[in-house]
Design an enzyme around this catalytic site. Structure first.
Site, short mmCIF file in Angstrom:
data_model
loop_
_atom_site.label_atom_id
_atom_site.label_comp_id
_atom_site.label_asym_id
_atom_site.label_seq_id
_atom_site.Cartn_x
_atom_site.Cartn_y
_atom_site.Cartn_z
N GLU A 85 0.84 -1.21 0.00
CA GLU A 85 0.00 0.00 0.00
C GLU A 85 0.87 1.26 0.00
OE1 GLU A 85 -3.98 -1.46 2.39
OE2 GLU A 85 -2.12 -1.21 3.52
N TYR A 86 1.93 1.23 0.81
CA TYR A 86 2.84 2.37 0.85
C TYR A 86 3.44 2.61 -0.54
CZ TYR A 86 7.21 4.88 1.44
OH TYR A 86 8.25 5.76 1.28
N ASP A 87 3.91 1.51 -1.15
CA ASP A 87 4.48 1.63 -2.49
C ASP A 87 3.48 2.21 -3.48
OD1 ASP A 87 6.93 0.73 -1.87
OD2 ASP A 87 6.66 -1.30 -2.67
N SER A 130 17.84 3.14 -1.70
CA SER A 130 16.78 2.19 -1.42
C SER A 130 16.68 1.22 -2.60
CB SER A 130 15.50 3.00 -1.25
OG SER A 130 14.53 2.21 -0.68
N LEU A 131 15.62 0.44 -2.66
CA LEU A 131 15.43 -0.48 -3.78
C LEU A 131 14.06 -0.25 -4.38
CD1 LEU A 131 16.70 -3.84 -2.23
CD2 LEU A 131 17.67 -2.71 -4.24
N GLU A 189 19.54 -12.77 -3.64
CA GLU A 189 19.76 -13.01 -2.20
C GLU A 189 18.48 -12.70 -1.45
OE1 GLU A 189 22.23 -9.74 -1.59
OE2 GLU A 189 23.74 -10.43 -3.00
N LYS A 224 16.03 -10.73 0.96
CA LYS A 224 15.93 -9.35 1.42
C LYS A 224 15.71 -9.44 2.93
CE LYS A 224 13.71 -4.97 0.42
NZ LYS A 224 13.67 -4.52 1.80
N ASP A 279 15.09 -8.62 6.69
CA ASP A 279 14.18 -7.62 7.25
C ASP A 279 14.66 -7.20 8.63
OD1 ASP A 279 12.07 -5.96 7.41
OD2 ASP A 279 10.57 -7.51 7.78
N ARG A 322 21.54 3.61 8.22
CA ARG A 322 21.33 4.22 6.92
C ARG A 322 20.98 5.70 7.02
NH1 ARG A 322 17.27 2.51 2.07
NH2 ARG A 322 15.64 3.37 3.39
N GLU A 328 22.81 -5.88 6.78
CA GLU A 328 21.56 -5.77 7.53
C GLU A 328 21.75 -6.44 8.89
OE1 GLU A 328 19.24 -4.20 5.74
OE2 GLU A 328 17.33 -4.60 6.75
N TYR A 377 25.73 -7.64 2.42
CA TYR A 377 25.23 -7.91 1.08
C TYR A 377 25.79 -7.01 -0.01
CZ TYR A 377 22.08 -4.16 2.48
OH TYR A 377 21.58 -2.97 2.93
N LYS A 407 19.92 -8.78 -8.26
CA LYS A 407 20.94 -7.82 -8.68
C LYS A 407 21.60 -8.28 -9.98
CE LYS A 407 21.92 -6.84 -3.85
NZ LYS A 407 22.83 -6.98 -2.71
N LYS A 413 9.15 -8.51 -3.58
CA LYS A 413 8.55 -8.54 -2.25
C LYS A 413 7.58 -9.71 -2.12
CE LYS A 413 8.67 -5.51 0.37
NZ LYS A 413 8.99 -4.26 1.01
N CYS A 420 -25.41 -18.23 27.36
CA CYS A 420 -25.13 -18.95 26.12
C CYS A 420 -25.93 -18.35 24.97
CB CYS A 420 -25.49 -20.43 26.28
SG CYS A 420 -25.32 -21.33 24.73
N CYS A 435 -28.61 -21.25 23.95
CA CYS A 435 -29.69 -21.74 24.80
C CYS A 435 -29.96 -20.84 26.01
CB CYS A 435 -29.39 -23.15 25.26
SG CYS A 435 -28.02 -23.23 26.41
N CYS A 488 -20.90 -23.12 28.41
CA CYS A 488 -22.32 -23.35 28.60
C CYS A 488 -22.43 -24.75 29.18
CB CYS A 488 -23.04 -23.27 27.25
SG CYS A 488 -24.69 -24.00 27.32
N CYS A 537 -28.31 -28.06 25.01
CA CYS A 537 -27.94 -26.87 24.24
C CYS A 537 -27.78 -27.28 22.78
CB CYS A 537 -26.63 -26.28 24.78
SG CYS A 537 -25.97 -24.99 23.73
#
Ligand code: IVH
Length: 710
Positions: A59-61, A106-107, A140, A142, A144, A163, A201, A253, A325, A349, A443, A446, A461, A467
């Protein structure tokens, strides 16, 4: 920094924008660009500074790409302060800031095979290579965690930095020194390198993360949300000793910068990225090894990425994708950089494991012994490729301890094959309309008042026999595979026959009127006859199945077998004492009490007598006899799995044979598996076991020989 109202507004506007088309009108575009600046800055703050994003990366992207598109369409709207004009920022005022030797970019991101194809096409355009050329890529994981840059001069670690904003980072050399996988000295000189900057990382292994959180819980400290937070938080600690205690590790990396004594770049003495990483490995750095692959073209890259996406949960570190890469450093140079990312690399991703959704409602489900389970009904959301709209909230304590409220925006996670769960509500997005959850006192089926016993988490119950919801659940369980295993009989039949008024107790299952069933819409003679055959067969089941099918609290398959082996007739259990039961190895006092309680109730005894009258077997059979596994059993302590079609015996029979030889049957191929027995047409399980290399693979004949049967 942001008020709750602002945060809510930013979150909701972001979600809304993601659903609308990009404006083509100048004045609308101007307003949207201004808004996108604000929204993206907010989400970057949540991600980089708070370590607690409210949008998925995807969503951010999408917001970011939307801004890029608008800026391309209306160049007048591009300002130097636009988030697209700089890499993201994690600078705080806690550490001195230092300039990186070269910017830490960034990537760009990709999400599927098509995106990777487009990337490959783009590379060929940039390098002026013909369409049909195979470009070699190094792929490779990624990782996190938190990124770091390490500077070595004359073979000594001189500086460590985060960074930061990509140009300037936060200096944290002492913390870097506390990370054991970062060598304090490395022999760069041997390759004529006097000064180098490496990128990597900082991570924490998933199992160590769990241990740390457990210890924090015991000390009453707040818990880390995930390994990433604990790693980035760890990097920023004031006390390097604390850093050491976090068990941080650094994967390297990239060799970003390397010059000799005359400041001449030495990067040109390498021909590929893979070679630089290999060198760093030889110099003592932790590098991606088995998890790094040189692929001969983009098709191989795609396969490798998809394969890793399937296996990501088995990897000991959190990874959120793969990084692709261009392997040749010469081609990399031809591709060049944007202000944001290198054009020669792209992140693939994985599908998000976490997402936010709205809690619309809570359903209260009644289990087969009356336990009430609250189930969250969510606005449908995509998680790791599956739509999720319903998530268990376990019990009242779970709701209270997380302070989950109706109407909350909640963070949901689904990791691999793990059942989805709610991580937490996003309290900062509340607008006051959310409602505290009032757990029912009666319940929902019942209306009997709910009770909770000492030490139990669930409300129950207690209207056991009357029941409706409970009785239905017990019948559904009774006919299921695990219990009486009545072929073709499932939830929908039970509900249908219940509505017809034919089923009120377990015994009714054995007095169904098949002629009447044949008359039901969608049934007919044939399916009624099939059902009758399946039910008649189940009547002959060994009594351990019957015992398990009765839904006695905590009485599982295994203990049912142990108990069944002790009696000639099910109703003999009436005379057994607590001691009789607990003398059986592996039978505990809690389940023993529950069995005693069950058989002490006249209504239950009557039910069983009724079932016996209808032809259900109550006597011990061969299959109920306890299997004595001697110390010399050939498969003692081994795990085993059968795959493919066996020729000489059925799967169940083979499993029982293996069990009698001391083995434990398991259902999946993993590093825990010792033996795989392969029948005909074995498929992916065999491949996986071969790939693992640690699994002993036997043919059916070899297995039988081992059992002394051939
Ligand atoms: S290469 C100039 N390789 O992903 C190329 N980055 O959005 C820079 N990351 O914060 C990146 N694993 O710290 C590269 N194998 C890997 C990586 C990796 C994780 C991080 C990196 C950066 C982010 C890029």
């Amino acid at each position: 920094m942001y008020t709750s109202a602002q945060q809510r507004q930013f979150f909701e506007r972001s979600k809304a924008l993601l659903k609308t088309d990009i404006p083509s009108d100048q004045s609308l575009a101007t307003a949207e660009v201004t808004e996108l600046h604000e929204l993206i800055e907010y989400h970057e703050w949540r991600y980089y500074v708070q370590n607690d994003p409210v949008l998925s990366d995807f969503e951010y992207d999408s917001l970011y790409k939307r801004l890029e598109k608008l800026e391309a369409q209306f160049p007048a709207l591009l300002s130097p302060n636009s988030p697209t004009q700089r890499v993201s920022n994690d600078l705080t005022e806690d550490f001195p800031s230092v300039a990186h030797l070269i910017p830490m970019l960034s990537l760009a991101n990709s999400y599927n095979a098509e995106d990777l194809q487009d990337f490959d096409t783009q590379i060929k355009k940039l390098t002026l290579l013909p369409e049909e050329t195979d470009i070699e890529y190094c792929v490779e994981p990624k990782f996190d965690g938190g990124s770091i840059a390490l500077v070595y001069e004359n073979d000594q670690l001189m500086r460590g930095a985060t960074r930061g904003n990509g140009v300037q980072g936060e200096e944290m050399t002492n913390n870097a020194r506390a990370i054991r996988s970062i060598p304090l000295r490395a022999n760069f000189n041997r390759r004529g390198i006097a000064k180098a900057e490496l990128r990597g990382e900082v991570l924490i292994r998933k199992d160590i993360f769990k241990k740390i959180n457990k210890a924090r819980e015991a000390e009453g400290l707040s818990l880390f949300a995930n390994p990433r937070n604990s790693a980035t938080g760890g990097l920023r600690m004031k006390d390097p000793q604390e850093v050491a205690r976090r068990g941080l590790e650094a994967f390297i990396y990239q060799l970003g910068y390397a010059v000799d004594g005359q400041n001449e770049s030495q990067l040109s003495t390498f021909s590929t990225h893979d070679e630089t990483i290999e060198l760093l490995g030889e110099l003592g750095f932790k590098i991606p090894e088995k998890e790094r692959k040189v692929c001969k073209n983009i098709t191989e890259v795609t396969e490798f990425c998809l394969d890793w996406e399937r296996r990501r949960e088995d990897y000991p570190y959190e990874i959120d994708g793969m990084v692709v890469k261009v392997n040749s450093l010469e081609l990399q140079e031809k591709c060049g950089y944007t202000s944001h990312h290198p054009r020669w690399a792209i992140a693939y991703k994985f599908k998000a494991k976490q997402a936010t959704s709205k809690l619309l409602n809570i359903d209260y489900q009644i289990g087969k012994i009356g336990s009430i389970t609250p189930v969250a009904k969510l606005e449908p959301v995509q998680l790791a490729g599956v739509t999720v709209s319903s998530v268990s909230l376990h019990n009242e304590d779970f709701i209270q301890s997380k302070d989950i409220r109706l109407g909350d925006t909640v963070l949901v996670e689904r990791a691999g094959d793990v059942i989805p769960y709610i991580v937490k509500p996003l309290e900062e997005l509340r607008d006051g309309s959310e409602q505290v959850v009032e757990f029912p006192t009666h319940c929902p089926s019942c209306a009997t008042p709910l009770e909770k016993s000492e030490g139990e988490a669930a409300w129950r119950c207690v209207n056991y026999h009357n029941c409706e919801a409970q009785v239905l659940q017990r019948m559904i369980f009774h006919v299921s595979k695990d219990a009486m295993d009545i072929d073709g009989f499932g939830k929908s039949y039970i509900e249908r026959f219940y509505q017809q008024g034919w089923l009120r107790s377990l015994a009714d299952i054995y007095r169904l009127d098949y002629a009447a069933i044949a008359e039901l819409e969608g049934f007919g003679e044939k399916s009624a006859a099939n059902l009758q055959r399946a039910i008649d067969k189940a009547k002959q089941n060994p009594i351990h199945r019957l015992l398990h099918s009765l839904s006695i609290h905590h009485l599982g398959k295994k203990v049912s077998k142990l108990i069944a082996g002790e009696v000639d007739h099910v109703l003999d259990l009436r005379d057994r004492t607590l001691e009789d039961f607990t003398n059986i190895k592996d039978v505990g006092p809690v389940v023993a009490e529950n069995v005693i309680d069950f058989f002490a109730q006249e209504s239950n005894v009557e039910l069983l007598q009724e079932m016996e009258g209808l032809g259900v077997n109550m006597r011990q059979t061969e299959a109920d006899r306890p299997q004595v596994v001697g110390e010399n059993a050939p498969l003692l302590g081994k795990t085993i799995l059968f795959t493919g079609t066996l020729q000489q015996m059925g799967r169940k029979e083979a499993q029982a044979l293996a069990e009698s030889a001391g083995a434990k049957n398991i259902s999946a191929v993993s590093s825990n598996l010792n033996i795989l027995v392969v029948g005909e047409k074995a498929g992916s399980k065999l491949k996986k076991a071969q790939a693992l290399g640690s699994v002993e693979i036997l043919t059916e004949a070899e297995f039988l020989t081992l059992m002394g049967k051939n």
